[in-house]
Design a protein around this motif. Structure first.
Motif, PDB file in Angstrom:
ATOM      1  N   ILE A 131       0.837  -1.201   0.000  1.00  0.00           N
ATOM      2  CA  ILE A 131       0.000   0.000   0.000  1.00  0.00           C
ATOM      3  C   ILE A 131       0.870   1.250   0.000  1.00  0.00           C
ATOM      4  CG2 ILE A 131      -1.540   1.369   1.482  1.00  0.00           C
ATOM      5  CD1 ILE A 131      -3.010  -1.224   2.135  1.00  0.00           C
ATOM      6  N   ILE A 132       1.986   1.208   0.719  1.00  0.00           N
ATOM      7  CA  ILE A 132       2.904   2.360   0.713  1.00  0.00           C
ATOM      8  C   ILE A 132       3.409   2.612  -0.705  1.00  0.00           C
ATOM      9  CG2 ILE A 132       5.112   3.232   1.571  1.00  0.00           C
ATOM     10  CD1 ILE A 132       4.653   1.468   4.075  1.00  0.00           C
ATOM     11  N   LEU A 133       3.868   1.564  -1.358  1.00  0.00           N
ATOM     12  CA  LEU A 133       4.376   1.707  -2.729  1.00  0.00           C
ATOM     13  C   LEU A 133       3.303   2.259  -3.659  1.00  0.00           C
ATOM     14  CD1 LEU A 133       6.651  -0.763  -4.638  1.00  0.00           C
ATOM     15  CD2 LEU A 133       4.569   0.051  -5.726  1.00  0.00           C
ATOM     16  N   LEU A 134       2.107   1.676  -3.593  1.00  0.00           N
ATOM     17  CA  LEU A 134       1.027   2.122  -4.479  1.00  0.00           C
ATOM     18  C   LEU A 134       0.653   3.577  -4.222  1.00  0.00           C
ATOM     19  CD1 LEU A 134      -1.341  -0.992  -4.422  1.00  0.00           C
ATOM     20  CD2 LEU A 134       0.003  -0.175  -6.367  1.00  0.00           C
ATOM     21  N   THR A 135       0.592   3.967  -2.956  1.00  0.00           N
ATOM     22  CA  THR A 135       0.209   5.347  -2.625  1.00  0.00           C
ATOM     23  C   THR A 135       1.217   6.339  -3.194  1.00  0.00           C
ATOM     24  OG1 THR A 135      -0.844   4.559  -0.587  1.00  0.00           O
ATOM     25  CG2 THR A 135      -0.374   6.910  -0.748  1.00  0.00           C
ATOM     26  N   ILE A 136       2.494   6.020  -3.092  1.00  0.00           N
ATOM     27  CA  ILE A 136       3.526   6.910  -3.640  1.00  0.00           C
ATOM     28  C   ILE A 136       3.361   7.057  -5.140  1.00  0.00           C
ATOM     29  CG2 ILE A 136       6.006   7.189  -4.006  1.00  0.00           C
ATOM     30  CD1 ILE A 136       6.397   5.637  -1.348  1.00  0.00           C
ATOM     31  N   ARG A 137       3.183   5.922  -5.833  1.00  0.00           N
ATOM     32  CA  ARG A 137       3.076   5.983  -7.299  1.00  0.00           C
ATOM     33  C   ARG A 137       1.784   6.675  -7.741  1.00  0.00           C
ATOM     34  NH1 ARG A 137       7.791   5.921  -9.140  1.00  0.00           N
ATOM     35  NH2 ARG A 137       6.922   5.503 -11.211  1.00  0.00           N
ATOM     36  N   LEU A 155       3.345  10.149   4.708  1.00  0.00           N
ATOM     37  CA  LEU A 155       2.037  10.186   5.366  1.00  0.00           C
ATOM     38  C   LEU A 155       1.465   8.785   5.559  1.00  0.00           C
ATOM     39  CD1 LEU A 155       0.297  13.255   3.652  1.00  0.00           C
ATOM     40  CD2 LEU A 155       1.450  13.176   5.867  1.00  0.00           C
ATOM     41  N   VAL A 156       1.558   7.953   4.540  1.00  0.00           N
ATOM     42  CA  VAL A 156       0.943   6.630   4.639  1.00  0.00           C
ATOM     43  C   VAL A 156       1.721   5.744   5.612  1.00  0.00           C
ATOM     44  CG1 VAL A 156       2.114   5.394   2.743  1.00  0.00           C
ATOM     45  CG2 VAL A 156      -0.287   4.931   3.218  1.00  0.00           C
ATOM     46  N   ILE A 157       3.023   5.935   5.714  1.00  0.00           N
ATOM     47  CA  ILE A 157       3.804   5.203   6.720  1.00  0.00           C
ATOM     48  C   ILE A 157       3.361   5.604   8.121  1.00  0.00           C
ATOM     49  CG2 ILE A 157       6.104   4.955   7.742  1.00  0.00           C
ATOM     50  CD1 ILE A 157       7.249   5.217   4.905  1.00  0.00           C
ATOM     51  N   CYS A 158       3.043   6.883   8.294  1.00  0.00           N
ATOM     52  CA  CYS A 158       2.757   7.421   9.625  1.00  0.00           C
ATOM     53  C   CYS A 158       1.279   7.379   9.993  1.00  0.00           C
ATOM     54  CB  CYS A 158       3.261   8.862   9.718  1.00  0.00           C
ATOM     55  SG  CYS A 158       5.056   9.011   9.646  1.00  0.00           S
ATOM     56  N   ASP A 159       0.449   6.713   9.218  1.00  0.00           N
ATOM     57  CA  ASP A 159      -0.963   6.597   9.586  1.00  0.00           C
ATOM     58  C   ASP A 159      -1.148   5.446  10.564  1.00  0.00           C
ATOM     59  OD1 ASP A 159      -3.790   6.827   9.611  1.00  0.00           O
ATOM     60  OD2 ASP A 159      -3.868   5.128   8.235  1.00  0.00           O
ATOM     61  N   ILE A 175      -8.659  -5.575   1.740  1.00  0.00           N
ATOM     62  CA  ILE A 175      -9.607  -4.766   0.956  1.00  0.00           C
ATOM     63  C   ILE A 175      -8.951  -3.457   0.556  1.00  0.00           C
ATOM     64  CG2 ILE A 175     -11.833  -3.588   0.963  1.00  0.00           C
ATOM     65  CD1 ILE A 175     -12.849  -5.507   2.982  1.00  0.00           C
ATOM     66  N   ALA A 176      -8.274  -2.817   1.515  1.00  0.00           N
ATOM     67  CA  ALA A 176      -7.596  -1.552   1.220  1.00  0.00           C
ATOM     68  C   ALA A 176      -6.565  -1.737   0.114  1.00  0.00           C
ATOM     69  CB  ALA A 176      -6.934  -1.012   2.484  1.00  0.00           C
ATOM     70  N   LEU A 177      -5.806  -2.831   0.165  1.00  0.00           N
ATOM     71  CA  LEU A 177      -4.782  -3.084  -0.846  1.00  0.00           C
ATOM     72  C   LEU A 177      -5.388  -3.208  -2.233  1.00  0.00           C
ATOM     73  CD1 LEU A 177      -1.962  -3.921  -1.891  1.00  0.00           C
ATOM     74  CD2 LEU A 177      -2.536  -6.270  -1.201  1.00  0.00           C
ATOM     75  N   PHE A 178      -6.382  -4.067  -2.387  1.00  0.00           N
ATOM     76  CA  PHE A 178      -6.909  -4.334  -3.724  1.00  0.00           C
ATOM     77  C   PHE A 178      -7.765  -3.183  -4.248  1.00  0.00           C
ATOM     78  CE2 PHE A 178      -6.112  -8.803  -2.330  1.00  0.00           C
ATOM     79  CZ  PHE A 178      -5.154  -9.090  -3.289  1.00  0.00           C
TER      80      PHE A 178
END
Length: 520
Positions: A131-137, A155-159, A175-178
């Motif tokens: 999810i971290i990788l996807l959010t960055i991209r 931000l996503v690391i620190c949530d 669910i969040a991932l897909f």
């Protein structure tokens, strides 16, 4: 792409060097950043850092070696999946009320590490890292900025929500991932469609039909359907993303055809795009959902596998349907009944239950684990506490309502497609839960909203940062504000760290972590 759309043109050499027209510029928008290598370095470095944060001390906490909180449902079911080769057969405790995919994924970790905290949480931590990788991209694609993509990664690391859910053997992180992966696929599909239409405009045949050109097979839309199907095969709440992302894809197509100068963009979308979209974003997800039951279909002892035969269910009009599919349908009807009747007891609610209007600001978090006394020693004081609480980082979650208001305003009154897309993803995780407010609900249902909260905040930070073209002073001020905010988020996450990870702290420290009365 060129092979799909290009036609011979006598002036190809001239056409290749002429500047793009206004219509092409509108279609293509701002180009992606050219620093691809740096973009991937930033992505991978932050993903590795986030992965370390997710994986550290992953085996703690446990309940004397057993799962904690709702892990008690899914971890044993995943062990059954591993033992049986893909399916559950728990007749003694028949609470198999979700599709099998997440439990199959949890079983992979148990196969690798055994029946322990590391085993039943490893794939959740892996999902949280992806999810971290996807959010960055995704943030980089939305903003066309590697810097903002990197800030989204921080931000996503620190949530707190994504951190804790990445360290629990539960379902919602998947669910969040897909859902996020499906969103990423649709964004790439949007850009690819506009590139194809820009090529058609450049070559002069975009308006040969009133409906616009055919766009060929859209692999990224197909991939989006696969990802939505996986979300649906985790929990039925994935259905909401089928509807939300299907409408988003249609809106993208209409806007692209209008920008290309198609005379009837709505009719063009209906004629050229809707049926393929229904196949990709509706039929494919349902096929993926059915496919996730492969082991159930292949077994003879899985839960309710032979339901219609055992219960002697009359086939009626559906007698032509194979018994296995009818058993799955009846099984699903029983599961639906379970969820519909899972109501909040009047006068005796679950102590950590919450309703969806509290989720955007995380007003009612969840206590997953707590130990006091001898089991919590190590804090250096006389009274120690070890607790793991699902709580969103306030520096982010308490800005959710202003972010929503600003995002919806930008969507409606400024036609900012980036905010529109992010709002669709966020609201798809929130609004459907208002349909049945009598049902028991908990804050961890908000997990799929968290990446979209990060993306919305990143878009706002991009506007605060401003463009370099607006002058050094304006850019410097924006950079200072953004840096201070990112520092605040990191400090807030560091402060919450003990109660996100079950570290031993004094009772006074524990009380100071509970900022609101509703957190107690």
């Amino acid at each position: 792409m060129t092979a799909l759309l290009s036609r011979p043109h006598p002036d190809d050499a001239v056409e290749s060097v002429r500047p793009p027209t206004d219509r092409e510029t509108t279609l293509l928008g701002r180009p992606m950043p050219t620093d691809r290598l740096r973009g991937w370095l930033v992505t991978l470095v932050l993903t590795v850092i986030g992965g370390i944060v997710r994986l550290q001390n992953l085996g703690f906490p446990t309940d004397k070696g057993a799962p904690v909180f709702d892990e008690k449902h899914y971890v044993p079911q995943a062990w059954q999946v591993l033992r049986n080769g893909g399916y559950e057969d728990n007749y003694g405790f028949e609470l198999v009320v979700h599709p099998p995919l997440a439990k199959q994924l949890i079983a992979v970790g148990e196969w690798l590490f055994g029946y322990n905290g590391w085993g039943w949480r490893f794939t959740a931590a892996l999902a949280g890292t992806v999810i971290i990788l996807l959010t960055i991209r995704i943030a980089r694609r939305l903003t066309r900025s590697t810097l903002l993509g990197g800030l989204a990664g921080v931000l996503v690391i620190c949530d707190g929500v994504l951190h804790v859910q990445s360290r629990m053997g539960m379902l919602d992180i998947f669910i969040a991932l897909f859902a996020l992966a499906a969103f990423a696929c649709l964004l790439i599909d949007r850009d690819q469609v506009r590139e194809r239409l820009a090529l058609a405009v450049r070559e002069g045949w975009a308006d040969e039909s009133l409906y616009g050109p055919k766009l060929g097979f859209r692999w990224w839309r197909f991939a989006g359907g696969l990802m939505i199907g996986c979300s649906f095969a985790i929990k039925w709440s994935g259905l909401y993303y089928i509807a939300a992302f299907g409408l988003l894809c249609v809106a993208f197509d209409v806007a692209a055809r209008r920008a290309a100068g198609v005379e009837h963009p709505w009719l063009g979308t209906l004629r050229r795009d809707v049926l393929p979209a229904l196949w990709a974003l509706l039929m494919i997800p349902f096929l993926i959902y059915l496919g996730s039951w492969w082991a159930w279909f292949a077994s003879e002892t899985a839960t309710d596998r032979n339901y219609v035969e055992i219960k002697n269910v009359a086939s009626g009009f559906f007698g032509w349907v194979p018994p296995a599919l009818r058993s799955l349908a009846d099984y699903s009807a029983n599961v639906l009944h379970f969820h519909e009747t899972l109501l909040t007891p009047k006068g005796d609610p679950h102590p950590w239950e919450s309703k969806p209007w509290t989720w955007p600001m995380g007003l009612r978090p969840m206590l997953y684990y707590i130990e006091t006394g001898e089991a919590a020693t190590g804090c250096g004081g006389q009274q120690c506490v070890r607790a793991t609480m699902l709580v969103g980082t306030p520096a982010m979650w308490w800005l959710a309502l202003p972010m929503l208001g600003w995002g919806i305003w930008r969507w409606i009154f400024r036609s900012d497609w980036r905010y529109a897309a992010v709002m669709v993803g966020y609201l798809a995780g929130l609004l459907p839960w208002f349909l049945n407010l009598d049902r028991q609900m908990y804050f961890f249902y908000a997990t799929p909203m968290a990446p979209f909260l990060v993306l919305g905040l990143t878009l706002v930070l991009g506007q605060v940062l401003g463009s370099a073209r607006r002058g050094f002073e304006r850019r410097g001020t924006g950079l200072l504000v953004v840096a201070l905010y990112i520092g605040l988020v990191v400090a807030n996450f560091a402060w919450l760290w003990p109660i996100l990870n079950g570290d031993s702290i004094t009772n006074d420290h524990w009380q100071s972590e509970l900022w609101l009365p509703s957190w107690r």
